[in-house]
Write an enzyme that holds these catalytic residues in place. Sequence first.
Site, PDB file in Angstrom:
ATOM      1  N   GLY A  12     -14.103  -7.005  10.780  1.00  0.00           N
ATOM      2  CA  GLY A  12     -14.024  -6.093   9.641  1.00  0.00           C
ATOM      3  C   GLY A  12     -14.569  -6.592   8.312  1.00  0.00           C
ATOM      4  N   GLY A  38       0.338   1.021  12.839  1.00  0.00           N
ATOM      5  CA  GLY A  38       0.964   0.701  11.562  1.00  0.00           C
ATOM      6  C   GLY A  38       0.178   1.281  10.393  1.00  0.00           C
ATOM      7  N   ASP A  84     -10.185   2.594   2.368  1.00  0.00           N
ATOM      8  CA  ASP A  84     -10.297   1.842   3.629  1.00  0.00           C
ATOM      9  C   ASP A  84     -11.047   2.632   4.712  1.00  0.00           C
ATOM     10  OD1 ASP A  84      -8.986  -0.452   2.756  1.00  0.00           O
ATOM     11  OD2 ASP A  84      -7.008   0.325   3.279  1.00  0.00           O
ATOM     12  N   LYS A 144       0.818  -1.225   0.000  1.00  0.00           N
ATOM     13  CA  LYS A 144       0.000   0.000   0.000  1.00  0.00           C
ATOM     14  C   LYS A 144       0.848   1.268   0.000  1.00  0.00           C
ATOM     15  CE  LYS A 144      -4.173  -1.969   2.010  1.00  0.00           C
ATOM     16  NZ  LYS A 144      -5.212  -1.844   3.040  1.00  0.00           N
ATOM     17  N   ALA A 200      -2.310   0.130   8.598  1.00  0.00           N
ATOM     18  CA  ALA A 200      -3.769   0.006   8.629  1.00  0.00           C
ATOM     19  C   ALA A 200      -4.381   1.127   9.463  1.00  0.00           C
ATOM     20  CB  ALA A 200      -4.173  -1.357   9.184  1.00  0.00           C
TER      21      ALA A 200
END
Length: 276
Positions: free
Chosen positions: A239, A128, A101, A65, A130
Amino acid sequence: MDRYALFGQPVSHSLSPLIHGLFALQFDQRLEYGLVNVGAAGFAGAVEAFFAEGGRGANVTVPHKQAAAALVAGLTPRAQMAAAVNTLRPSPDGLVGDNTDGTGLLRDLRDNLGIGLRDARVLVIGAGGAVRGILGPLLTEGPASLCIANRTLSTAEALATGFRGLGPVEARSLDELDRGHWDLMINGTSAGLAGGLPDLPRTLPARCAVAYDLSYSGHADTAFQAWAREAGTARSFQGLGMLVEQAAESFFLWRGLRPATGNVIETLRRGSGSGS
Ligand code: ATR
C-alpha cells in the site's frame, strides 16, 4: 509557514512529513508538517489546540479515525460512508472531516497499477475500520462481486449488510476461502502491524490474479505480499502507492493543488524503512 500535522498513536515512523514536503517542493512551496503522538484521552483537545493556533489542515490515523468523525462540524459524503475521517480542514462553519483513503486506493490500483475494477471479482480480507473506508469507493467502480472475509464472520456479515445497497456484497469466514477465484485480493487486516499474517488457505493466492496489501513496509515486501507471491499470485503489491495517493488528495483539499505522485512513490520505494 503553513502548518499541518498528523494525529495518531504511534506516529513516529510516519512517512507523511516527507511526502507532504516533497509535494510542496513540486510547487516551490514550503510547509511545516508535524507529528502529534496522542492517545484517545488527549485527541480532541490536541486537535482543537492545533486549529486554534492557526493549523491549516491535519491528517488522522490509527486509532483516532472514528473519533475524528464524531469531532467535526461536518462530514463529506465519502467520510460519512466510511464512518471515519483521515483528513481535517478548517471552514467558516467549523472543522470538515473527509476521508481520502478509498480515493487513494482507487488511484493506485487504476492509475498507477492499471488494475480495473469494473466487472472484477474482488476479495477483501478483514472487516475493521480500514476495510470500512474502502468498501464504498470499491463498489462505485462496478465490480462483478465483492466478498468480505473476516476471522470474525459476524463482523463481515454486518459490513456486508451495511454496504449491500451499493453493490453485490457477500460475507465469508476465512475458512470458506478454500474455494473460489478472484481477480483482486486485498488484505485489509491489521495482522501485519505485528508482523503476522491472517490464517488463510495456502491455495488461495494461486486462485487470485492480483494481491494488494493495504499495509506497507517500504522497499521490502510486506509479509502478506511475500506470502501471496510465493504461494502463486502473479502480481502482488503493497500500500505504499495508496499512502502517497491519499496524501495527494489531502494536499489537494488543503492547498487546491494536485501534486504528481509517481516520483514520490519511487523515492519512498527506494529509500524508506517501515512506517505508518
Ligand atoms: P483497522 O483500523 O486497522 O482496520 P481494526 O478496526 O481493529 O483495525 O480491524 C482489524 C481487522 O483485522 C479486523 O478485521 C480483524 O479481524 P477480527 O474482526 O476477527 O478481529 C483483523 N485481524 C487482526 N489481526 C488478525 C489476524 N491475526 N488474523 C486475521 N485477522 C486479523
